[in-house]
Enzyme design. Structure first.
Site, PDB file in Angstrom:
ATOM      1  N   CYS A 111      -8.498   9.534  -1.160  1.00 56.73           N
ATOM      2  CA  CYS A 111      -6.748   8.510  -1.364  1.00 56.73           C
ATOM      3  C   CYS A 111      -6.764   7.385  -2.325  1.00 56.73           C
ATOM      4  O   CYS A 111      -4.857   7.047  -2.616  1.00 56.73           O
ATOM      5  CB  CYS A 111      -6.536   7.436  -0.009  1.00 56.73           C
ATOM      6  SG  CYS A 111      -7.437   8.551   1.525  1.00 56.73           S
ATOM      7  N   HIS A 246      -1.086   3.448  -1.031  1.00 53.60           N
ATOM      8  CA  HIS A 246      -1.222   4.794  -0.619  1.00 53.60           C
ATOM      9  C   HIS A 246      -0.734   3.950   0.673  1.00 53.60           C
ATOM     10  O   HIS A 246      -1.331   3.229   1.456  1.00 53.60           O
ATOM     11  CB  HIS A 246      -3.094   4.599  -0.241  1.00 53.60           C
ATOM     12  CG  HIS A 246      -3.581   5.309   0.802  1.00 53.60           C
ATOM     13  ND1 HIS A 246      -2.987   6.850   0.158  1.00 53.60           N
ATOM     14  CD2 HIS A 246      -4.584   5.409   0.773  1.00 53.60           C
ATOM     15  CE1 HIS A 246      -3.568   7.093   1.620  1.00 53.60           C
ATOM     16  NE2 HIS A 246      -4.568   7.100   1.843  1.00 53.60           N
ATOM     17  N   ASN A 276      -1.212   9.724   7.451  1.00 52.11           N
ATOM     18  CA  ASN A 276      -1.603   9.765   5.648  1.00 52.11           C
ATOM     19  C   ASN A 276      -1.729  10.713   4.957  1.00 52.11           C
ATOM     20  O   ASN A 276      -2.662  11.622   5.628  1.00 52.11           O
ATOM     21  CB  ASN A 276      -2.721   8.804   5.924  1.00 52.11           C
ATOM     22  CG  ASN A 276      -4.094   8.863   5.062  1.00 52.11           C
ATOM     23  OD1 ASN A 276      -3.327   9.381   3.760  1.00 52.11           O
ATOM     24  ND2 ASN A 276      -4.899   8.000   4.990  1.00 52.11           N
TER      25      ASN A 276
END
Ligand code: ACO
Length: 321
Positions: A111, A246, A276
């Site tokens: 990520c 993020h 996500n």
């Protein structure tokens, strides 16, 4: 010499899985997922692949930047969920876009991947080795998820985002980037890459996460990285218009804002719509903010990523488009 984002693009699948759909797969509820994560729905691949989404996001970014694919010197794809191990996703994107001159490779920093790929692009641009780089984050995380594990399957989604970064004269900001391999067990996915995987119980092949551990890591390290990147560039929190994090979890973003003492309005979010999407989350959000004209020339923004590795980092960008 530095790099300037001169175009953005994104692609998400039409196919939507909302919290009620997930509650039919595992013991959970819309209320629990919204309250603990902020996620309401996520987009999941149908006929798309990591490569097809990357190529479409890349094409849209090139159109936005008014750059011909033939003028691209490098394609960098950040992904943990490529279609195949070989060839790399970036080479497949090159073929689809017809970017014949580009050098192409993938990068895996989970990520934090878009941040690390953007940093890599900046280094090539600053050295004069490239003039135009297409940076893409693309993920089909639905392929890595154990759909029987309610601790992870509620969180993730699929999609891709891209940015065209061109060499330009301007301020060369220092970056903050870190890794801590000693804590790597907090978030793992052996996939089909390890010896003896055929004998592994199915649930061991997919993504596994110490959710609470990752949460604590993120709310500590992300504010640290943001403070660090501001300090090394002699800037203050008040000098920043937007903090683009993020998109892992609403509570993580809120905790970071609180620790920095910044109003939550300066932390745009779209995780409610996409979940996500790992390395795709920052460029998808950037593209939405650009297209909705929230981001304006003259804004100074911070990007911050964090994830498996463990890895984390932050960048400062003078937004010019
Ligand atoms: N639905 C209902 N109950 C659940 C669910 C669920 N989906 N998941 C866990 N629970 C239960 C647990 O079993 C536990 O029950 P118990 O108290 O009876 O044992 C209870 O809820 C609390 O569990 P926790 O794991 O402590 O819940 P927490 O508040 O920590 O929320 C979550 C879990 C949402 C995963 C949270 O830890 C989190 O968001 N962590 C960060 C995860 C993340 O962002 N990862 C990605 C970042 S890096 C990257 O992007 C790759």
């Amino acid at each position: 010499m530095t790099g300037m984002i001169c175009g953005t693009g994104s692609y998400v699948p039409d196919n939507i899985l909302d919290n009620h759909d997930i509650a039919k797969l595992v013991e959970t509820s819309d209320e629990w997922i919204r309250e603990r994560t902020g996620v309401v729905k996520r987009h999941i691949i149908g006929n798309e692949t990591t490569v097809s989404m990357a190529a479409e996001a890349g094409k849209r970014a090139l159109e936005d930047a008014k750059v011909d694919a033939k003028d691209v010197d490098m394609i960098l794809v950040s992904t943990i969920s490529s279609d195949v191990i070989l060839p790399c996703a970036a080479c497949k994107v090159q073929k689809i876009l017809g970017a014949e001159r580009a050098v192409c490779f993938d990068l895996n920093a989970a990520c934090s991947g878009f941040i690390f790929a953007y940093n890599t692009a900046l280094a090539y641009l600053a050295s004069g080795m490239c003039r135009t780089i297409l940076v893409i984050g693309s993920e089909s995380l639905s392929n890595l998820i154990n759909w029987k594990d309610r601790g992870t399957c509620i969180l993730f989604g699929d999609g891709a985002g891209a940015a065209v970064v061109k060499a330009c004269e301007g301020k060369n900001y220092q970056i903050a980037a870190h890794s801590d391999g000693a804590k790597g067990e907090a978030l793992t996915c052996p996939g089909g890459h390890v010896k003896g995987w055929q004998q592994m119980p199915e649930e061991d092949r997919y993504m596994k996460m110490d959710g609470r551990g990752v949460f604590q890591f993120a709310v500590k390290r992300v504010p640290e990285a943001i403070r660090e990147v501001l300090e090394i560039n002699r800037l203050k929190i008040a000098d920043i218009d937007y903090f683009i994090l993020h998109q892992a979890n609403r509570r993580i973003v809120e905790a970071v804002a609180k620790r920095l003492g910044v109003e939550i309005e300066k932390f745009p979010m779209n995780l409610q719509e996409y979940g996500n999407t790992s390395s795709a989350s920052i460029p998808i959000l950037l593209d939405e903010l650009r297209r909705s004209r929230v981001l304006q020339p003259g804004h100074r923004i911070v990007l911050a990523g964090f994830g498996a590795g463990l890895s984390w980092g932050a960048d400062i960008i003078d937004w010019k488009i």
